[in-house]
Design a protein around this motif. Sequence first.
Motif, PDB file in Angstrom:
ATOM      1  N   LYS A  58      -9.057  19.022 -22.760  1.00 41.90           N
ATOM      2  CA  LYS A  58     -10.347  19.693 -22.610  1.00 41.90           C
ATOM      3  C   LYS A  58     -11.319  18.679 -22.021  1.00 41.90           C
ATOM      4  O   LYS A  58     -11.558  17.630 -22.605  1.00 41.90           O
ATOM      5  CB  LYS A  58     -10.842  20.197 -23.965  1.00 41.90           C
ATOM      6  CG  LYS A  58     -12.098  21.016 -23.879  1.00 41.90           C
ATOM      7  CD  LYS A  58     -12.454  21.601 -25.225  1.00 41.90           C
ATOM      8  CE  LYS A  58     -13.688  22.458 -25.113  1.00 41.90           C
ATOM      9  NZ  LYS A  58     -14.085  22.994 -26.411  1.00 41.90           N
ATOM     10  N   LYS A  59     -11.848  18.968 -20.855  1.00 38.87           N
ATOM     11  CA  LYS A  59     -12.777  18.069 -20.180  1.00 38.87           C
ATOM     12  C   LYS A  59     -14.195  18.411 -20.613  1.00 38.87           C
ATOM     13  O   LYS A  59     -14.644  19.526 -20.444  1.00 38.87           O
ATOM     14  CB  LYS A  59     -12.635  18.206 -18.668  1.00 38.87           C
ATOM     15  CG  LYS A  59     -11.251  17.879 -18.175  1.00 38.87           C
ATOM     16  CD  LYS A  59     -11.099  18.216 -16.711  1.00 38.87           C
ATOM     17  CE  LYS A  59      -9.664  18.052 -16.293  1.00 38.87           C
ATOM     18  NZ  LYS A  59      -9.414  18.601 -14.975  1.00 38.87           N
ATOM     19  N   GLU A  60     -14.873  17.425 -21.165  1.00 37.39           N
ATOM     20  CA  GLU A  60     -16.232  17.631 -21.647  1.00 37.39           C
ATOM     21  C   GLU A  60     -17.139  16.544 -21.089  1.00 37.39           C
ATOM     22  O   GLU A  60     -16.692  15.436 -20.822  1.00 37.39           O
ATOM     23  CB  GLU A  60     -16.282  17.585 -23.170  1.00 37.39           C
ATOM     24  CG  GLU A  60     -15.488  18.670 -23.841  1.00 37.39           C
ATOM     25  CD  GLU A  60     -15.560  18.611 -25.339  1.00 37.39           C
ATOM     26  OE1 GLU A  60     -15.498  19.678 -25.951  1.00 37.39           O
ATOM     27  OE2 GLU A  60     -15.682  17.516 -25.907  1.00 37.39           O
ATOM     28  N   LEU A  88     -15.299  21.152 -15.618  1.00 39.75           N
ATOM     29  CA  LEU A  88     -15.551  20.790 -17.004  1.00 39.75           C
ATOM     30  C   LEU A  88     -15.400  22.025 -17.869  1.00 39.75           C
ATOM     31  O   LEU A  88     -15.809  23.113 -17.484  1.00 39.75           O
ATOM     32  CB  LEU A  88     -16.970  20.229 -17.157  1.00 39.75           C
ATOM     33  CG  LEU A  88     -17.246  18.942 -16.395  1.00 39.75           C
ATOM     34  CD1 LEU A  88     -18.727  18.630 -16.435  1.00 39.75           C
ATOM     35  CD2 LEU A  88     -16.448  17.797 -16.976  1.00 39.75           C
ATOM     36  N   ASP A  89     -14.815  21.853 -19.052  1.00 41.90           N
ATOM     37  CA  ASP A  89     -14.679  22.964 -19.981  1.00 41.90           C
ATOM     38  C   ASP A  89     -15.934  23.143 -20.830  1.00 41.90           C
ATOM     39  O   ASP A  89     -16.197  24.220 -21.330  1.00 41.90           O
ATOM     40  CB  ASP A  89     -13.481  22.728 -20.902  1.00 41.90           C
ATOM     41  CG  ASP A  89     -12.174  22.690 -20.122  1.00 41.90           C
ATOM     42  OD1 ASP A  89     -12.036  23.491 -19.175  1.00 41.90           O
ATOM     43  OD2 ASP A  89     -11.316  21.867 -20.449  1.00 41.90           O
ATOM     44  N   SER A  90     -16.707  22.077 -20.980  1.00 44.28           N
ATOM     45  CA  SER A  90     -17.876  22.148 -21.841  1.00 44.28           C
ATOM     46  C   SER A  90     -18.895  21.108 -21.393  1.00 44.28           C
ATOM     47  O   SER A  90     -18.528  20.009 -20.996  1.00 44.28           O
ATOM     48  CB  SER A  90     -17.462  21.862 -23.288  1.00 44.28           C
ATOM     49  OG  SER A  90     -18.587  21.838 -24.130  1.00 44.28           O
ATOM     50  N   VAL A  91     -20.162  21.457 -21.446  1.00 47.70           N
ATOM     51  CA  VAL A  91     -21.244  20.522 -21.146  1.00 47.70           C
ATOM     52  C   VAL A  91     -22.239  20.601 -22.295  1.00 47.70           C
ATOM     53  O   VAL A  91     -22.670  21.681 -22.682  1.00 47.70           O
ATOM     54  CB  VAL A  91     -21.954  20.865 -19.813  1.00 47.70           C
ATOM     55  CG1 VAL A  91     -23.140  19.934 -19.594  1.00 47.70           C
ATOM     56  CG2 VAL A  91     -20.982  20.787 -18.655  1.00 47.70           C
ATOM     57  N   GLU A  92     -22.563  19.455 -22.858  1.00 50.82           N
ATOM     58  CA  GLU A  92     -23.545  19.377 -23.936  1.00 50.82           C
ATOM     59  C   GLU A  92     -24.741  18.581 -23.422  1.00 50.82           C
ATOM     60  O   GLU A  92     -24.575  17.470 -22.930  1.00 50.82           O
ATOM     61  CB  GLU A  92     -22.966  18.652 -25.153  1.00 50.82           C
ATOM     62  CG  GLU A  92     -21.760  19.312 -25.766  1.00 50.82           C
ATOM     63  CD  GLU A  92     -22.116  20.552 -26.555  1.00 50.82           C
ATOM     64  OE1 GLU A  92     -23.259  20.646 -27.042  1.00 50.82           O
ATOM     65  OE2 GLU A  92     -21.246  21.423 -26.685  1.00 50.82           O
TER      66      GLU A  92
END
Length: 103
Positions: A58-60, A88-92
């Motif tokens: 999972k790329k974050e 990207l799978d997730s960006v915070e």
Amino acid sequence: MSDVWIEDRLQRLVDNADTEERKEFIRALADEDGPDAIEISERNGEIGLEDVNNENLKKELFTYQDGDQTGELASDGLRQIDAEEPRLDSVEIVKIGDVFEGI
């Protein structure tokens, strides 16, 4: 983060597994009941990277702002138009203090 970049970093991690703690971390990455992110082999106490299970990665991206506002949205630099490029799978985006005043 391309798959090649990730594979290179995982290879470095395995190549530098010179303590038992580091070896345990690598074993945890290979755990089929856990992330199952990599395939490893072990011979004479040495760990070798056999394969990277890209479908289980999972790329974050975690980022924060610690300076003046530019007025630009952070997501502008993260948009990916080319379907062949890694995504990207997730960006915070984390707010630190009051750097986002007036938004």
